[in-house]
Write an enzyme that holds these catalytic residues in place. Structure first.
Site, PDB file in Angstrom:
ATOM      1  N   ARG A  91       3.272 109.036  50.089  1.00  0.00           N
ATOM      2  CA  ARG A  91       2.248 109.200  51.070  1.00  0.00           C
ATOM      3  C   ARG A  91       2.347 107.912  51.885  1.00  0.00           C
ATOM      4  NH1 ARG A  91      -2.905 109.901  48.330  1.00  0.00           N
ATOM      5  NH2 ARG A  91      -2.927 107.822  48.478  1.00  0.00           N
TER       6      ARG A  91
ATOM      7  N   ARG B 209     -12.814  94.263  55.117  1.00  0.00           N
ATOM      8  CA  ARG B 209     -12.722  92.919  54.410  1.00  0.00           C
ATOM      9  C   ARG B 209     -14.052  92.400  54.894  1.00  0.00           C
ATOM     10  NH1 ARG B 209      -8.351  92.399  57.631  1.00  0.00           N
ATOM     11  NH2 ARG B 209      -9.545  91.297  59.463  1.00  0.00           N
TER      12      ARG B 209
ATOM     13  N   TYR C  18     -14.735 107.042  66.983  1.00  0.00           N
ATOM     14  CA  TYR C  18     -15.386 108.422  67.152  1.00  0.00           C
ATOM     15  C   TYR C  18     -14.446 109.210  68.068  1.00  0.00           C
ATOM     16  CZ  TYR C  18     -19.525 111.400  68.185  1.00  0.00           C
ATOM     17  OH  TYR C  18     -20.194 112.511  68.307  1.00  0.00           O
TER      18      TYR C  18
ATOM     19  N   ARG D 103     -15.219 122.585  59.967  1.00  0.00           N
ATOM     20  CA  ARG D 103     -14.948 122.749  61.419  1.00  0.00           C
ATOM     21  C   ARG D 103     -15.205 121.302  62.108  1.00  0.00           C
ATOM     22  NH1 ARG D 103     -17.124 120.602  65.311  1.00  0.00           N
ATOM     23  NH2 ARG D 103     -19.339 121.687  65.499  1.00  0.00           N
TER      24      ARG D 103
ATOM     25  N   LYS E 289     -19.530 109.101  62.567  1.00  0.00           N
ATOM     26  CA  LYS E 289     -20.746 109.116  62.864  1.00  0.00           C
ATOM     27  C   LYS E 289     -21.727 108.132  61.997  1.00  0.00           C
ATOM     28  CE  LYS E 289     -20.764 113.462  64.911  1.00  0.00           C
ATOM     29  NZ  LYS E 289     -21.311 113.871  66.123  1.00  0.00           N
TER      30      LYS E 289
ATOM     31  N   GLU F 114     -23.132 118.067  59.399  1.00  0.00           N
ATOM     32  CA  GLU F 114     -22.086 117.896  60.604  1.00  0.00           C
ATOM     33  C   GLU F 114     -20.849 118.555  60.216  1.00  0.00           C
ATOM     34  OE1 GLU F 114     -22.775 115.231  62.892  1.00  0.00           O
ATOM     35  OE2 GLU F 114     -21.246 116.410  63.866  1.00  0.00           O
ATOM     36  N   ASP F 115     -20.252 119.313  61.427  1.00  0.00           N
ATOM     37  CA  ASP F 115     -19.400 119.994  61.581  1.00  0.00           C
ATOM     38  C   ASP F 115     -19.095 120.882  60.264  1.00  0.00           C
ATOM     39  OD1 ASP F 115     -19.020 118.637  63.499  1.00  0.00           O
ATOM     40  OD2 ASP F 115     -17.095 117.801  63.223  1.00  0.00           O
TER      41      ASP F 115
ATOM     42  N   ASP G 137     -26.619 118.235  63.172  1.00  0.00           N
ATOM     43  CA  ASP G 137     -26.171 117.291  64.455  1.00  0.00           C
ATOM     44  C   ASP G 137     -25.569 118.427  65.434  1.00  0.00           C
ATOM     45  OD1 ASP G 137     -25.962 115.253  66.152  1.00  0.00           O
ATOM     46  OD2 ASP G 137     -23.913 115.151  65.503  1.00  0.00           O
ATOM     47  N   ASP G 138     -24.869 119.304  65.023  1.00  0.00           N
ATOM     48  CA  ASP G 138     -23.982 120.132  65.921  1.00  0.00           C
ATOM     49  C   ASP G 138     -25.056 121.285  66.547  1.00  0.00           C
ATOM     50  OD1 ASP G 138     -21.300 119.328  65.540  1.00  0.00           O
ATOM     51  OD2 ASP G 138     -21.876 119.698  63.452  1.00  0.00           O
TER      52      ASP G 138
ATOM     53  N   ALA H 149     -20.055 130.836  71.482  1.00  0.00           N
ATOM     54  CA  ALA H 149     -21.248 131.192  70.894  1.00  0.00           C
ATOM     55  C   ALA H 149     -21.150 130.868  69.394  1.00  0.00           C
ATOM     56  CB  ALA H 149     -21.182 132.683  71.052  1.00  0.00           C
TER      57      ALA H 149
ATOM     58  N   ALA I 108     -22.822 125.210  67.870  1.00  0.00           N
ATOM     59  CA  ALA I 108     -23.009 124.229  69.171  1.00  0.00           C
ATOM     60  C   ALA I 108     -23.580 125.345  70.240  1.00  0.00           C
ATOM     61  CB  ALA I 108     -21.801 123.662  69.517  1.00  0.00           C
TER      62      ALA I 108
ATOM     63  N   ASN J 288     -14.653 118.979  71.991  1.00  0.00           N
ATOM     64  CA  ASN J 288     -13.862 117.858  71.579  1.00  0.00           C
ATOM     65  C   ASN J 288     -12.911 118.189  70.643  1.00  0.00           C
ATOM     66  OD1 ASN J 288     -16.018 115.893  72.287  1.00  0.00           O
ATOM     67  ND2 ASN J 288     -17.294 116.473  70.936  1.00  0.00           N
TER      68      ASN J 288
HETATM   69  N1  LIG Z   1     -20.347 117.332  72.968  1.00  0.00           N
HETATM   70  C1  LIG Z   1     -20.905 117.425  71.917  1.00  0.00           C
HETATM   71  O1  LIG Z   1     -21.785 116.699  71.564  1.00  0.00           O
HETATM   72  C2  LIG Z   1     -20.575 118.467  70.896  1.00  0.00           C
HETATM   73  C3  LIG Z   1     -19.195 119.338  70.975  1.00  0.00           C
HETATM   74  N2  LIG Z   1     -19.030 120.367  70.196  1.00  0.00           N
HETATM   75  C4  LIG Z   1     -17.702 121.094  70.327  1.00  0.00           C
HETATM   76  O2  LIG Z   1     -17.914 122.070  70.363  1.00  0.00           O
HETATM   77  C5  LIG Z   1     -16.950 123.122  70.040  1.00  0.00           C
HETATM   78  C6  LIG Z   1     -17.603 124.246  69.511  1.00  0.00           C
HETATM   79  O3  LIG Z   1     -18.240 123.729  68.422  1.00  0.00           O
HETATM   80  P1  LIG Z   1     -18.801 125.259  67.270  1.00  0.00           P
HETATM   81  O4  LIG Z   1     -19.772 125.941  67.978  1.00  0.00           O
HETATM   82  O5  LIG Z   1     -19.310 124.613  66.038  1.00  0.00           O
HETATM   83  O6  LIG Z   1     -17.586 126.034  66.869  1.00  0.00           O
HETATM   84  P2  LIG Z   1     -17.415 127.492  66.466  1.00  0.00           P
HETATM   85  O7  LIG Z   1     -15.907 127.561  66.232  1.00  0.00           O
HETATM   86  O8  LIG Z   1     -18.337 127.840  65.628  1.00  0.00           O
HETATM   87  O9  LIG Z   1     -17.484 128.251  67.995  1.00  0.00           O
HETATM   88  C7  LIG Z   1     -16.721 128.320  68.912  1.00  0.00           C
HETATM   89  C8  LIG Z   1     -16.839 129.471  69.765  1.00  0.00           C
HETATM   90  O10 LIG Z   1     -16.147 129.553  70.720  1.00  0.00           O
HETATM   91  C9  LIG Z   1     -15.564 130.941  71.096  1.00  0.00           C
HETATM   92  N3  LIG Z   1     -14.493 131.013  71.886  1.00  0.00           N
HETATM   93  C10 LIG Z   1     -13.231 130.921  71.517  1.00  0.00           C
HETATM   94  N4  LIG Z   1     -12.426 131.232  72.455  1.00  0.00           N
HETATM   95  C11 LIG Z   1     -13.050 131.692  73.585  1.00  0.00           C
HETATM   96  C12 LIG Z   1     -12.697 131.872  74.854  1.00  0.00           C
HETATM   97  N5  LIG Z   1     -11.367 132.029  75.212  1.00  0.00           N
HETATM   98  N6  LIG Z   1     -13.729 132.120  75.718  1.00  0.00           N
HETATM   99  C13 LIG Z   1     -14.754 131.799  75.172  1.00  0.00           C
HETATM  100  N7  LIG Z   1     -15.407 131.461  74.183  1.00  0.00           N
HETATM  101  C14 LIG Z   1     -14.344 131.152  73.185  1.00  0.00           C
HETATM  102  C15 LIG Z   1     -15.644 131.534  69.846  1.00  0.00           C
HETATM  103  O11 LIG Z   1     -15.840 132.934  69.950  1.00  0.00           O
HETATM  104  C16 LIG Z   1     -17.003 130.638  69.221  1.00  0.00           C
HETATM  105  O12 LIG Z   1     -18.119 131.607  69.241  1.00  0.00           O
HETATM  106  C17 LIG Z   1     -16.040 122.022  69.483  1.00  0.00           C
HETATM  107  O13 LIG Z   1     -15.104 121.835  70.068  1.00  0.00           O
HETATM  108  C18 LIG Z   1     -16.779 121.030  69.145  1.00  0.00           C
HETATM  109  O14 LIG Z   1     -16.277 119.868  68.990  1.00  0.00           O
HETATM  110  C19 LIG Z   1     -19.793 120.465  69.105  1.00  0.00           C
HETATM  111  C20 LIG Z   1     -20.998 119.669  68.821  1.00  0.00           C
HETATM  112  C21 LIG Z   1     -21.427 118.676  69.750  1.00  0.00           C
HETATM  113  C1  LIG Z   2     -19.547 115.610  68.869  1.00  0.00           C
HETATM  114  C2  LIG Z   2     -19.871 116.537  67.656  1.00  0.00           C
HETATM  115  O1  LIG Z   2     -20.475 116.571  66.778  1.00  0.00           O
HETATM  116  C3  LIG Z   2     -18.327 117.515  67.740  1.00  0.00           C
HETATM  117  O2  LIG Z   2     -17.833 117.789  68.478  1.00  0.00           O
HETATM  118  O3  LIG Z   2     -18.615 118.311  66.748  1.00  0.00           O
HETATM  119 MG   LIG Z   3     -20.009 117.597  65.183  1.00  0.00          MG
END
Ligand SMILES: NC(=O)C1=CN([C@@H]2O[C@H](COP(=O)(O)OP(=O)(O)OC[C@H]3O[C@@H](n4cnc5c(N)ncnc54)[C@H](O)[C@@H]3O)[C@@H](O)[C@H]2O)C=CC1
Ligand SMILES: CC(=O)C(=O)O
Ligand SMILES: [Mg+2]
Length: 623
Positions: free
Chosen positions: A88, A122, A143, A196, A214, A285-286, A308-309, A345, A348, A464
């Protein structure tokens, strides 16, 4: 122990020279072997062993050794051979050389992460001093986006464990395992099941990196004492086939547990941590969306926890959406008039729509008509297009926001309509991406947004890490022009628009809220994290931005102000907990004293309780 010299004189005399020589060799081999296998008596247990380079053997400790030495849960669940450890390490080293030859990429960021991580191992005080004093430069390393690459490469980067690992193999053991953690007081836990991680999918045990990242922000932004934070990975397997085939993967090499078996493990974990640390706050988270919602509903009324999400992201989005209204030169109360298209959908996206529609409804009178009116301001598009009530197998969490059949004809839209069609027909004020699909806001989508009914359309490309952002600020400003308000989940540089003008690139990330939500909950002693406390946090973030800033399109503070904004958010959470009669106090500050504090005094109270990275005076005391 026998050794070569212990052969008696009479025996020496009775043996032929060759036989004597053979016997001497045999005995000396036996001596060396016995020396090597002589047990080493240890006067330490648990983390003290892992931190001792002489005794530590990391992931090569067998399960029985882990039990004997109080190490269960302090290492990833997989037991590897010493050869695998070397493979590794060498693989990681070679990858670095390879990447370096290919030119700069994540490697440079990962190298910075390694150096910081070594400092973290350290000297924690110095590590956090460096992080706090240079937060703008190093938040993107500890982060998003670099933490995403760290999680992806975790098995290679692994040197010294951090946090606790509870695996499906630990069923029935968690209540005792929690005592392997050295700290008697834990204020904050960030837990993930790795299903996720950011927008990078299922990374199994490697997702522990996000919990660590986080919590780094909890220390840097909220001043939670680093000795009282605990990153946790719950390893119930992974459905990532690549990891399952990787012999160096450090997690359970089996598919994810599902259904009741899964829930029982999370239940056992929650009971165990709250039994040892009754006042801890647990941030989920996630977790993949289906579990994120279900676990939140399951625990939020009984435990001090939040997701958080779902909840942190919602608050940050609301603050940004209110900022976008103000950027148009309109009062926040105009928010319910905004037309918002949300791409994604999942936990988040649905979390944002739920909370933002509730905020609108409150502004409209908080009755049934208000809720219906608020709902009709949102169009949700997922991987299958526009979500309408005609959707077969509609996700129950999305159902309330499915467009009605009657509205569809009127708008000229159909079930499953594409994002471009929706933007063209709706002419939204805002498009908000939480889809994890990089580049989803394509040239065509951005062109369509030029016809927005808003004087200042807003784009939230919140996915992200960086490569998953729905569009870049360059694309947004170059296609739509200088009026656009832009924000993204991971940081981007501002855009030079020429003639001394700047296109501001805001970072719309839940990092502006979760540290303050956690700190405010801790310092109020609230038994749960209520909707009101989350709303108060979001409103404080929204009001933090000054009029002249929002008019320039700056809707979130720079990361350099994160400690100050966190203090303000935490104070708002404390005050709301008091107002809702949820606060039970913290240390000497009981609920009655808390209620007596003015707004300003509450901010001071929060500030005075934030940990600062200074070396304490150390004295020696004999046991
Ligand atoms: N900026 C922030 O603070 C945060 C950002 N995020 C980001 O949000 C993203 C999604 O997180 P989750 O909702 O938990 O994931 P998830 O995987 O549960 O949801 C993704 C959604 O996007 C949809 N999707 C996929 N392809 C698509 C397309 N071509 N057009 C429209 N919709 C489409 C899916 O059908 C699903 O509903 C991640 O990238 C995460 O990093 C999440 C939490 C906080
Ligand atoms: C920022 C955050 O929590 C996420 O992208 O899942
Ligand atoms: Mg998150």
């Amino acid at each position: 122990m026998a050794n070569a010299s212990s052969i008696s004189r009479s025996l020496r005399r009775s043996l032929a020279p060759d036989d004597l020589h053979r016997l001497l060799l045999q005995r000396s081999r036996a001596f060396v072997t016995a020396e090597c296998h002589r047990p080493v008596v240890l006067h330490k247990r648990g983390p003290d062993i892992l931190h001792d380079p002489w005794f530590n053997r990391g992931t090569a400790f067998s399960m029985t050794e882990r039990d004997r030495l109080g190490l269960r849960g302090l290492l990833p669940p997989s037991v590897v051979s010493s050869q695998q450890q070397i493979d590794r390490f060498m693989g990681d080293l070679k990858r670095l050389e390879q990447n370096a030859r290919d030119g700069p990429s994540d490697t440079y960021q990962l190298a910075k992460w390694r150096i910081l991580n070594r400092l973290h191992d350290r000297n924690e005080t110095m590590y956090y001093k460096v992080l706090i004093d240079n937060i703008e430069e190093y938040a993107p390393i500890v982060y998003t986006p670099t933490v995403g690459a760290v999680c992806q490469n975790y098995s290679g980067l692994f040197r010294r464990p951090r946090g606790m690992y509870f695996s499906a193999e630990d069923r029935g053991e968690m209540m005792s395992m929690v005592y392997n953690w050295p700290a008697d007081q834990v204020d904050m836990i960030v837990v993930t099941d790795g299903s996720r991680i950011l927008g990078l999918g299922d990374l199994g045990v490697q997702g522990i990196g996000i919990a660590i990242g986080k919590l780094d922000l909890y220390v840097a932004a909220a001043g939670i004492n680093p000795q009282r934070v605990l990153p946790v990975m719950i390893d119930v397997g992974t459905n990532n086939e690549k990891l399952l085939k990787d012999p160096l993967y450090l997690g359970l090499q089996e598919h994810r547990l599902e259904g009741e078996e899964y829930v029982e493990i999370i239940d056992e974990f929650m009971e165990a941590v709250f039994s040892r640390w009754p006042n801890v706050i647990v941030q989920f988270e996630d977790f993949q969306s289906k579990w994120a919602f279900r676990l939140l509903q399951r625990y939020r009324k009984t435990y001090r926890m939040f997701n958080d999400d779902v909840q942190g992201t919602a608050g940050v989005a609301i603050a940004g959406l209110l900022g976008a209204v103000r950027a148009q030169g309109r009062p926040m109360i105009d928010f319910p008039k905004q037309k918002i298209v949300v791409a994604g959908a999942g936990s988040a996206g649905i979390g944002v729509v739920n909370a933002a529609s509730r905020t609108m409804a409150r502004m409209l009178g908080n009755n049934e008509i208000a809720f219906e009116s608020a709902r009709s301001q949102f169009w949700i598009v997922d991987a299958h297009g526009l979500i309408t009530e005609e959707r077969v197998d509609i996700d129950p969490d999305a159902r309330p926001f499915a467009r009605r059949k009657s509205e569809l004809t009127h708008q000229g839209l159909n079930e499953g309509a594409s994002l471009i069609e929706v933007v063209k027909k709706v002419k939204p004020d805002v498009i908000l991406g939480l889809s994890a699909v990089g580049g989803l806001f394509s040239k065509e989508v951005l062109e369509a947004l030029k016809d927005s009914s808003s004087s200042r359309p807003a784009i939230f490309a919140m996915s992200n890490p960086t490569k998953n952002a729905e569009c870049t600020p360059e694309e947004a400003f170059s296609i739509i022009g200088e009026t656009v308000v832009f924000s993204s989940g991971s940081p981007f540089d501002d855009v030079d628009l020429g003639d001394g003008k700047i296109g501001h690139s805001n970072q719309g990330n839940n990092m502006y809220l979760f540290p303050g939500i956690g700190l405010g909950t801790l310092l109020s002693g609230a038994r749960i994290v209520s909707d009101g406390m989350l709303q108060a946090a979001a409103e404080r973030l929204a009001s933090y931005m000054k009029e002249e800033e929002v008019l320039q399109g700056i809707i979130y503070p720079p990361t350099s102000r994160i400690r100050d904004i966190t203090k303000e958010v935490a104070a708002a959470v404390v005050r709301e907990a008091v107002a809702e009669d949820l606060a039970e106090g913290y240390r000497d500050m009981d609920a009655r004293e808390l209620a007596r504090l003015s707004e300003e005094e509450t901010v001071d109270y929060v500030k005075n309780n934030m940990w600062n990275p200074v070396y304490p005076t150390v004295v020696y005391k004999k046991d």
